[in-house]
Design a protein around this motif. Structure first.
Motif, PDB file in Angstrom:
ATOM      1  N   GLU A  27      -2.690   3.501  11.513  1.00 47.55           N
ATOM      2  CA  GLU A  27      -3.534   4.700  11.496  1.00 47.55           C
ATOM      3  C   GLU A  27      -4.819   4.412  12.261  1.00 47.55           C
ATOM      4  OE1 GLU A  27      -4.865   8.558  10.742  1.00 47.55           O
ATOM      5  OE2 GLU A  27      -2.893   7.675  10.336  1.00 47.55           O
ATOM      6  N   THR A  28      -5.062   5.180  13.322  1.00 48.08           N
ATOM      7  CA  THR A  28      -6.288   5.031  14.099  1.00 48.08           C
ATOM      8  C   THR A  28      -7.124   6.295  13.965  1.00 48.08           C
ATOM      9  OG1 THR A  28      -5.271   5.895  16.131  1.00 48.08           O
ATOM     10  CG2 THR A  28      -5.161   3.525  15.776  1.00 48.08           C
ATOM     11  N   PHE A  29      -8.431   6.117  13.963  1.00 48.52           N
ATOM     12  CA  PHE A  29      -9.308   7.283  13.815  1.00 48.52           C
ATOM     13  C   PHE A  29     -10.689   6.944  14.358  1.00 48.52           C
ATOM     14  CE2 PHE A  29      -9.385   4.674  10.054  1.00 48.52           C
ATOM     15  CZ  PHE A  29     -10.724   4.553   9.734  1.00 48.52           C
ATOM     16  N   PHE A  30     -11.419   7.981  14.732  1.00 48.60           N
ATOM     17  CA  PHE A  30     -12.797   7.786  15.173  1.00 48.60           C
ATOM     18  C   PHE A  30     -13.549   9.111  15.082  1.00 48.60           C
ATOM     19  CE2 PHE A  30     -16.383   7.145  18.014  1.00 48.60           C
ATOM     20  CZ  PHE A  30     -16.806   5.880  17.628  1.00 48.60           C
ATOM     21  N   THR A  50     -28.295  21.888  20.056  1.00 49.44           N
ATOM     22  CA  THR A  50     -26.867  21.690  20.277  1.00 49.44           C
ATOM     23  C   THR A  50     -26.339  20.682  19.265  1.00 49.44           C
ATOM     24  OG1 THR A  50     -27.095  22.116  22.645  1.00 49.44           O
ATOM     25  CG2 THR A  50     -25.112  20.951  21.932  1.00 49.44           C
ATOM     26  N   SER A  51     -25.192  20.995  18.650  1.00 55.70           N
ATOM     27  CA  SER A  51     -24.584  20.084  17.686  1.00 55.70           C
ATOM     28  C   SER A  51     -23.104  19.949  17.982  1.00 55.70           C
ATOM     29  CB  SER A  51     -24.778  20.604  16.257  1.00 55.70           C
ATOM     30  OG  SER A  51     -24.164  21.868  16.084  1.00 55.70           O
ATOM     31  N   GLY A  52     -22.531  18.809  17.619  1.00 57.42           N
ATOM     32  CA  GLY A  52     -21.113  18.581  17.867  1.00 57.42           C
ATOM     33  C   GLY A  52     -20.485  17.726  16.792  1.00 57.42           C
ATOM     34  N   LEU A  53     -19.213  17.968  16.503  1.00 56.07           N
ATOM     35  CA  LEU A  53     -18.433  17.190  15.544  1.00 56.07           C
ATOM     36  C   LEU A  53     -17.070  16.920  16.163  1.00 56.07           C
ATOM     37  CD1 LEU A  53     -18.015  15.930  12.751  1.00 56.07           C
ATOM     38  CD2 LEU A  53     -17.228  18.174  11.950  1.00 56.07           C
ATOM     39  N   ASN A  54     -16.750  15.640  16.340  1.00 55.58           N
ATOM     40  CA  ASN A  54     -15.495  15.259  16.980  1.00 55.58           C
ATOM     41  C   ASN A  54     -14.681  14.357  16.051  1.00 55.58           C
ATOM     42  OD1 ASN A  54     -16.673  16.486  19.244  1.00 55.58           O
ATOM     43  ND2 ASN A  54     -17.423  14.529  20.036  1.00 55.58           N
ATOM     44  N   LEU A  55     -13.362  14.518  16.109  1.00 55.55           N
ATOM     45  CA  LEU A  55     -12.462  13.660  15.336  1.00 55.55           C
ATOM     46  C   LEU A  55     -11.199  13.426  16.139  1.00 55.55           C
ATOM     47  CD1 LEU A  55     -11.560  12.167  12.765  1.00 55.55           C
ATOM     48  CD2 LEU A  55     -10.604  14.347  11.954  1.00 55.55           C
ATOM     49  N   ALA A  56     -10.863  12.158  16.316  1.00 55.56           N
ATOM     50  CA  ALA A  56      -9.603  11.787  16.949  1.00 55.56           C
ATOM     51  C   ALA A  56      -8.846  10.886  15.987  1.00 55.56           C
ATOM     52  CB  ALA A  56      -9.854  11.065  18.269  1.00 55.56           C
ATOM     53  N   SER A  57      -7.570  11.152  15.798  1.00 56.37           N
ATOM     54  CA  SER A  57      -6.769  10.318  14.898  1.00 56.37           C
ATOM     55  C   SER A  57      -5.339  10.239  15.409  1.00 56.37           C
ATOM     56  CB  SER A  57      -6.781  10.880  13.470  1.00 56.37           C
ATOM     57  OG  SER A  57      -6.111  12.118  13.403  1.00 56.37           O
ATOM     58  N   GLY A  58      -4.676   9.155  15.060  1.00 60.34           N
ATOM     59  CA  GLY A  58      -3.282   8.975  15.440  1.00 60.34           C
ATOM     60  C   GLY A  58      -2.550   8.170  14.388  1.00 60.34           C
ATOM     61  N   SER A  59      -1.330   8.551  14.107  1.00 62.62           N
ATOM     62  CA  SER A  59      -0.519   7.860  13.100  1.00 62.62           C
ATOM     63  C   SER A  59       0.793   7.405  13.727  1.00 62.62           C
ATOM     64  CB  SER A  59      -0.210   8.785  11.915  1.00 62.62           C
ATOM     65  OG  SER A  59      -1.386   9.270  11.328  1.00 62.62           O
ATOM     66  N   THR A  60       1.152   6.155  13.470  1.00 63.56           N
ATOM     67  CA  THR A  60       2.428   5.617  13.925  1.00 63.56           C
ATOM     68  C   THR A  60       3.167   5.044  12.728  1.00 63.56           C
ATOM     69  OG1 THR A  60       1.588   5.054  16.132  1.00 63.56           O
ATOM     70  CG2 THR A  60       3.570   3.913  15.395  1.00 63.56           C
ATOM     71  N   LEU A  61       4.403   5.459  12.543  1.00 60.37           N
ATOM     72  CA  LEU A  61       5.249   4.963  11.463  1.00 60.37           C
ATOM     73  C   LEU A  61       6.555   4.475  12.057  1.00 60.37           C
ATOM     74  CD1 LEU A  61       5.861   4.609   8.432  1.00 60.37           C
ATOM     75  CD2 LEU A  61       6.772   6.943   8.450  1.00 60.37           C
ATOM     76  N   GLY A  62       6.949   3.256  11.685  1.00 66.49           N
ATOM     77  CA  GLY A  62       8.189   2.738  12.246  1.00 66.49           C
ATOM     78  C   GLY A  62       8.603   1.433  11.612  1.00 66.49           C
ATOM     79  N   LEU A  63       9.312   0.648  12.404  1.00 65.87           N
ATOM     80  CA  LEU A  63       9.861  -0.624  11.946  1.00 65.87           C
ATOM     81  C   LEU A  63       9.235  -1.792  12.681  1.00 65.87           C
ATOM     82  CD1 LEU A  63      13.662   0.175  11.786  1.00 65.87           C
ATOM     83  CD2 LEU A  63      12.122  -0.178   9.862  1.00 65.87           C
ATOM     84  N   SER A  64       9.005  -2.855  11.945  1.00 63.40           N
ATOM     85  CA  SER A  64       8.591  -4.119  12.533  1.00 63.40           C
ATOM     86  C   SER A  64       9.835  -4.995  12.621  1.00 63.40           C
ATOM     87  CB  SER A  64       7.520  -4.783  11.664  1.00 63.40           C
ATOM     88  OG  SER A  64       7.180  -6.053  12.171  1.00 63.40           O
ATOM     89  N   LEU A  65      10.312  -5.223  13.841  1.00 60.89           N
ATOM     90  CA  LEU A  65      11.549  -5.958  14.062  1.00 60.89           C
ATOM     91  C   LEU A  65      11.270  -7.444  14.267  1.00 60.89           C
ATOM     92  CD1 LEU A  65      13.182  -3.435  16.571  1.00 60.89           C
ATOM     93  CD2 LEU A  65      13.497  -3.562  14.094  1.00 60.89           C
ATOM     94  N   PRO A  66      12.307  -8.275  14.154  1.00 55.75           N
ATOM     95  CA  PRO A  66      12.117  -9.711  14.425  1.00 55.75           C
ATOM     96  C   PRO A  66      11.523  -9.934  15.809  1.00 55.75           C
ATOM     97  CG  PRO A  66      14.255  -9.319  13.398  1.00 55.75           C
ATOM     98  CD  PRO A  66      13.670  -7.968  13.709  1.00 55.75           C
ATOM     99  N   GLY A  67      10.593 -10.899  15.890  1.00 57.19           N
ATOM    100  CA  GLY A  67       9.924 -11.173  17.154  1.00 57.19           C
ATOM    101  C   GLY A  67       8.651 -10.386  17.354  1.00 57.19           C
ATOM    102  N   ILE A  71       9.226  -0.334  16.655  1.00 59.04           N
ATOM    103  CA  ILE A  71       9.881   0.889  17.106  1.00 59.04           C
ATOM    104  C   ILE A  71       9.621   1.975  16.080  1.00 59.04           C
ATOM    105  CG2 ILE A  71      12.083   0.185  16.035  1.00 59.04           C
ATOM    106  CD1 ILE A  71      13.508   1.811  18.229  1.00 59.04           C
ATOM    107  N   GLY A  72       9.248   3.166  16.548  1.00 54.41           N
ATOM    108  CA  GLY A  72       8.948   4.235  15.603  1.00 54.41           C
ATOM    109  C   GLY A  72       8.554   5.511  16.303  1.00 54.41           C
ATOM    110  N   GLY A  73       7.671   6.265  15.664  1.00 56.83           N
ATOM    111  CA  GLY A  73       7.210   7.521  16.227  1.00 56.83           C
ATOM    112  C   GLY A  73       5.736   7.721  15.928  1.00 56.83           C
ATOM    113  N   SER A  74       5.062   8.499  16.757  1.00 52.14           N
ATOM    114  CA  SER A  74       3.619   8.701  16.615  1.00 52.14           C
ATOM    115  C   SER A  74       3.274  10.186  16.605  1.00 52.14           C
ATOM    116  CB  SER A  74       2.847   8.021  17.752  1.00 52.14           C
ATOM    117  OG  SER A  74       3.002   6.613  17.702  1.00 52.14           O
ATOM    118  N   PHE A  75       2.185  10.503  15.903  1.00 50.35           N
ATOM    119  CA  PHE A  75       1.644  11.855  15.852  1.00 50.35           C
ATOM    120  C   PHE A  75       0.132  11.766  16.009  1.00 50.35           C
ATOM    121  CE2 PHE A  75      -0.349  15.353  13.520  1.00 50.35           C
ATOM    122  CZ  PHE A  75       0.284  16.454  14.093  1.00 50.35           C
ATOM    123  N   ASN A  76      -0.436  12.555  16.933  1.00 48.69           N
ATOM    124  CA  ASN A  76      -1.871  12.533  17.207  1.00 48.69           C
ATOM    125  C   ASN A  76      -2.523  13.862  16.869  1.00 48.69           C
ATOM    126  OD1 ASN A  76      -1.547   9.962  18.335  1.00 48.69           O
ATOM    127  ND2 ASN A  76      -1.228  10.799  20.376  1.00 48.69           N
TER     128      ASN A  76
END
Length: 218
Positions: A27-30, A50-67, A71-76
């Motif tokens: 999970e990434t966010f800022f 002047t005022s501003g409010l920003n939000l960026a986020s991303g989620s990745t869910l998947g598998l941690s394979l040997p090595g 592999i998985g999928g992401s949503f931003n």
């Protein structure tokens, strides 16, 4: 629908590799808040703050394979809101942007290092622009919806163990997505002023973003 697709990709991979894989969640966010004033050279022509409010986020869910392979999928999700207050002599304005994207992800994680690359197979962006006169009345208010977006994203970062299977640290992400179609709605009348049509020159949303990253692996 987009979140369900990301989960389906991860769950399908899990069914094929459950004997030798672990669950990986990133999970990434800022968030950021900004403010200021354009200044003035006249006592009778004062600009609003002047005022501003920003939000960026991303989620990745998947598998941690040997090595260390992932592999998985992401949503931003991205949200930007900027407003300039009106005054008795200067008009005000408001602009808000929201965007979502999703797609399959491949990556590598070992120790505190991680790298993820996503092919964004779907994306939408909504941009609302509003102009306000000196009496506080909206003179224009339009929403442009850009759709049929696709592109790519890459994320690289370094995290540190904070508790058990949780890691936290900085990362940087680059994303580039282009949209094929748009539709414009006049919010003052509720009428679609420009029906869904293809862009002659595709709208784009791209750039580098510093992020904070929380990783859980099981």
């Amino acid at each position: 629908m987009k979140i369900k697709l990301v989960l389906a990709v991860a769950c399908g991979a899990l069914a094929l590799n459950s004997a030798h894989a672990g669950i990986y969640f990133n999970e990434t966010f800022f968030p950021s808040i900004s403010g200021g004033n354009d200044g003035t050279t006249s006592a009778t022509n004062v600009t609003g703050n002047t005022s501003g409010l920003n939000l960026a986020s991303g989620s990745t869910l998947g598998l941690s394979l040997p090595g260390g392979f992932i592999i998985g999928g992401s949503f931003n999700y991205q949200s930007i809101k900027i407003a300039q207050a009106f005054t008795s002599t200067v008009q005000g304005s408001e602009r808000s942007i929201s965007a979502t994207e999703f797609g399959p992800t491949l990556g590598y994680a070992m120790g505190g290092f991680h790298f993820l690359a996503s092919y964004l197979v779907g994306g939408n962006m909504s941009t609302r622009d509003k102009q306000i006169d000196t009496a506080g009345t909206a003179t224009s208010d339009d929403t442009t919806k850009s759709s049929s977006g696709s592109g790519f994203q890459a994320q690289i970062g370094c995290t540190f163990s904070i508790a058990g299977n949780l890691r936290f640290g900085p990362s940087i992400a680059y994303r580039n997505i282009k949209y094929n179609q748009r539709e414009v709605t006049n919010n003052l009348t509720g009428v679609v002023s420009s029906a869904l049509t293809n862009y002659t020159t595709k709208a784009a949303n791209s750039g580098f973003s510093p992020m904070l990253t929380l990783i859980a692996s099981f």
